[in-house]
Motif scaffolding. Sequence first.
Motif, mmCIF file in Angstrom:
data_model
loop_
_atom_site.group_PDB
_atom_site.id
_atom_site.type_symbol
_atom_site.label_atom_id
_atom_site.label_comp_id
_atom_site.label_asym_id
_atom_site.label_seq_id
_atom_site.Cartn_x
_atom_site.Cartn_y
_atom_site.Cartn_z
ATOM 1 N N SER A 115 0.847 -1.188 0.000
ATOM 2 C CA SER A 115 0.000 0.000 0.000
ATOM 3 C C SER A 115 0.881 1.236 0.000
ATOM 4 N N VAL A 116 0.253 2.397 -0.138
ATOM 5 C CA VAL A 116 1.017 3.635 -0.084
ATOM 6 C C VAL A 116 1.609 3.807 1.310
ATOM 7 N N ALA A 117 2.767 4.412 1.365
ATOM 8 C CA ALA A 117 3.519 4.475 2.618
ATOM 9 C C ALA A 117 2.819 5.306 3.682
ATOM 10 N N THR A 118 1.932 6.215 3.290
ATOM 11 C CA THR A 118 1.316 7.116 4.261
ATOM 12 C C THR A 118 0.060 6.545 4.900
ATOM 13 N N GLN A 119 -0.429 5.414 4.431
ATOM 14 C CA GLN A 119 -1.727 4.931 4.878
ATOM 15 C C GLN A 119 -1.612 3.892 6.001
ATOM 16 N N GLU A 120 -2.247 4.173 7.144
ATOM 17 C CA GLU A 120 -2.400 3.149 8.157
ATOM 18 C C GLU A 120 -3.473 2.171 7.696
ATOM 19 N N ARG A 121 -3.146 0.903 7.664
ATOM 20 C CA ARG A 121 -4.121 -0.092 7.204
ATOM 21 C C ARG A 121 -4.201 -1.244 8.192
ATOM 22 N N ASN A 122 -5.414 -1.722 8.404
ATOM 23 C CA ASN A 122 -5.674 -2.824 9.320
ATOM 24 C C ASN A 122 -6.461 -3.895 8.591
ATOM 25 N N ILE A 123 -5.971 -5.121 8.667
ATOM 26 C CA ILE A 123 -6.632 -6.251 8.016
ATOM 27 C C ILE A 123 -6.821 -7.338 9.065
ATOM 28 N N LEU A 124 -8.066 -7.712 9.305
ATOM 29 C CA LEU A 124 -8.390 -8.762 10.272
ATOM 30 C C LEU A 124 -8.927 -9.964 9.527
ATOM 31 N N PHE A 125 -8.242 -11.097 9.684
ATOM 32 C CA PHE A 125 -8.631 -12.364 9.043
ATOM 33 C C PHE A 125 -8.926 -13.332 10.176
ATOM 34 N N THR A 126 -10.207 -13.615 10.416
ATOM 35 C CA THR A 126 -10.562 -14.345 11.631
ATOM 36 C C THR A 126 -11.695 -15.335 11.400
ATOM 37 N N ASN A 127 -11.615 -16.438 12.131
ATOM 38 C CA ASN A 127 -12.658 -17.477 12.130
ATOM 39 C C ASN A 127 -12.946 -18.028 10.735
#
Length: 1017
Positions: free
Chosen positions: A594-606
């Motif tokens: 992703s672009v360096a400035t973007q905080e990104r959260n990815i949750l892969f669960t259950n």
Amino acid sequence: MSQKILARIGLKKDLSQLNIGEFGYCVDTKELFIGFSSTENKLINIVAQDTSMNNENIKIDKAGIFISEETDLNELVKKIGGPSTTNLLTAPELIKILSATNSTKSSDERLIIENFIVAEDNASTPTSINFTNESLTPDMDMANSNNYGIYVIELKKWGIVQGSFGKPPYTVEQWKKAYNNILGFNQALKYASDNGMNRAVVPNGTYSFCYTNLNGAAEIYAMVNTPIKLYSNQTLDLNGSTFEVMYDSINKNPYDNSPLTTPAWKLSGELIRIDNVSNAKVINGTMVGDIPNRSFSDGGNGFNSEKGMEQTYGIKIDSGAQFITIENIEVSMFMGDGITIGSYPTKTGKWNLNPSDTKAFPGYVDATGKIVQTLTGAYVTNKFPVIQGEHKQLQMRTSGGYTRIPLIANKTFEYLFYNSKDAIIARKKAVYLQVVTVPLDTSYIRLQFINEKIGVPSIDILFSITKPQAHHVKITGCTVHDNHRGGISGGADFTYITYNKIYHNGMDSGLNIPLFTDSTRYAINFEDSYSNYVIIENNHIFSGVNGVLMGVYHGRISGNIISEIGGVIVYNNANMIIDGNVFYESSGLQITNSVATQERNILFTNNTINTSAMTVIATGVKTRVRLINNVINIDSLTSSGNVEFIGNNIKSYTGSTYSGYSNVTIDNIKRCTGNTFEDFNYGSHYRVSVMKPKDSTNDISNNVFKSVSFNSNNLANDIEFLNSAFYDCLVTGQVADSTLSHSMLFNNCLFQDSSLEMGGKYVNNTSIGGVTGKATFNNCNITYTSSYTGAFLMGISDNIKITGYPENIIPRNYKLEIMSSQLTHSSATITTLIKYFNQDSNFDINHYKKVMIENSRIRALDISKLKLFLSSNPNIYTNSATIKNTTYEGFNGFPTPTYGSLESFNPVYVSTSSTVPSSGFFALGQKVENTNVVAGGFLGWICVKAGYANTNPWAANKAYSINTFVHSNNKVYKATTTGISGNAAPAHSAGKTLDGGVTWEYVSGLAAFKTYGEISN
């Protein structure tokens, strides 16, 4: 005032009990019923022969059915009675008869059943609208819609014909009919919209259509198509009908006005287009595209070929569309996607705000609207002109490609609104893709950014300010299959894709046609048309190349079955939740940069994964990926970067039949805790690497490994395992730099029926010496059960003997340390703590090998089966062991080695018994644990005087058998003969003495014990 009465409509066979006073019209028999009681419907039969009937209170015409306000409905039903004839009249005949008797009534005198139109009998098959489903309940998906009228499209009136025209070539007349069908449907939909009828129902049948290029463009992107277009607050109900596309990729159709040099196969188009409308639906039918009628005979390759053509679509939803629903539609055989939502930011005309330059320059806008230089890191843009009345709402968007996030460090910025006098009238904070409302007297806007890079002349974040893109699109209950490039592609804010079956897209369409030329073929693609929020839920997605490509700012993929196709690929995003899905032969999760400035959260669960391979790599400090509580059945799994791997159950997918080589590598991630790895231990096929470099700040701990073979990926020289359990495992040491020593540390671990391997890096190596390979167990439980058949705890794969090095090279050495740990051995096979890596329990190589055991406890069922090292071979003489402050349980220490050395300091001997010890040698301080612990009892006995334990006192004149032990005078004796004792107890301190008929041999002083560990009652 007139009042609205809603009516039900459908086939007579579907007519259910009407409410009292409620109307129901049967489109197949042309009968009108009214609810007479709670159990009976009455027929209102209006026929030409019924001349005695006074029709002054009822009227049917093109505006609706009218009943006068003062009419008693029960009395009307009674007056009308049953039918007097079986002949049925068409709508025009009914209108002609009834309008004559009602011509003098004003509209205010009548109750109106609004928008009720009786269709002419011009369809070969009656419409199929279920009374039960199409009752008076408002359509909740249609926001702000107040009309519920139904219009059954009149085919003759609009010049629409039914039927399929088969394969090409086609006649001019057939092309004309297909083109007229498009025009006819558009006229009918406009008519319905103009007359307030929000539901247009297609008489059941098959309809043919064609694409057009009336503007004569030579290239695909410039061609102007003539699709079926919906209006706001309108539902197009296909009513089980099939819409087909006529296509000839060799002979141009008469409505393709492209130059002769443009091949026929380039003609593009979409069958249904929805744009600049609100609250529109397409439901209940089948759409078949142009693929079955294409020849694919041009012989070309790449995008400029027929197989690389992707610009035909079943349904296209585009800019300005909002609150759109596609439901119960089967769509297939289109060259691009079955359903596409095109929301590209850059458009011609009034869609974009067009400044002279999109860069932002140093400055901060103060409360007066002036640009000042008082805030470092602040930048403000030039003017973005606003067209009043046109730009009512605005949205920041970015350009094409899958890198679709603005390059700003601070995600919050400001819209500054100015009037024509350059006065600031409002400032509104926003984030990317947030829609803001423009104040009425706005003349232009600027954008204010803060906390950006300091000291540069300008910043260019590559953005556009536009009217809002399409939003609130719902695709549900559809079947999307066999389209050339993809199933569904998108770019609408708040898209909901649910309960669909999406399969075999990007393949051969089941017709063995050439595949699309690019590898980006998919079931669902939100990679290249960026949107704010997308939910993909409870779909079955299978058979294809790529599964779900998600380049959206916020999204959720939940409860889907994804099989025989690629999994989920996450492109640029802010937040993504992937939960409750099942993946069969699907790659699960993949992350792109992703672009360096973007905080990104990815949750892969259950999720549950059953596949051969998955790779999850998160690069960049602002990307956080969490895999939590998943069931992962897999052969190869690779993960690195800012990944948290928590509470997952990972098991080999193929198991013992796997014939390749796999890697399960999760050793360079931020956190790996609470996971179980199982069944990766089949020869050399499975190679697992889940370990923590000693100096790393990553949290890799509290994992369970069951039947796992570890891989030498040589990430670091010093690795450690914390708070983990190993069952039937082989753990391999790592050597990143072979010129340095290397180590493995197990801290607070359970190590059951498992082994270590070290020195594999040095096989056949005689040039590197003087390094140590060390394994340390600290506060661990090392257990070998009765089922263990291995040969060693620590095996050395280094095959160079001490005598095999050149004179100037110091031989390598290996060390095993067991500190503050417990070692339990119950196996019937010989287990050696350190030896050459070979399952032959009697084979070793002469290395410098050392065992150090300190402050530990060793339990051995049979000490002859537990060896420190091999000591019987005169050629193996450099092994050594040192044991300090260690408790022996069940044996009295290791035997002195024949070859090699053993040093033992301060041993403590411990055994177990339910009574005070009665045999065996005991050292001072040696404990015997009580196996019969009860309240009021004690934990065990401790030896307070070293010696031999005996509870059988000598007695005079008693018969004793050989090998009987007795004690007298604080000494212990053993009978070496059988006989009867005399009158004087033995008292000698060495050798043998005759006592009557018994010879007593001195054994030792008598051991004395005291209880310890009182237990409260």
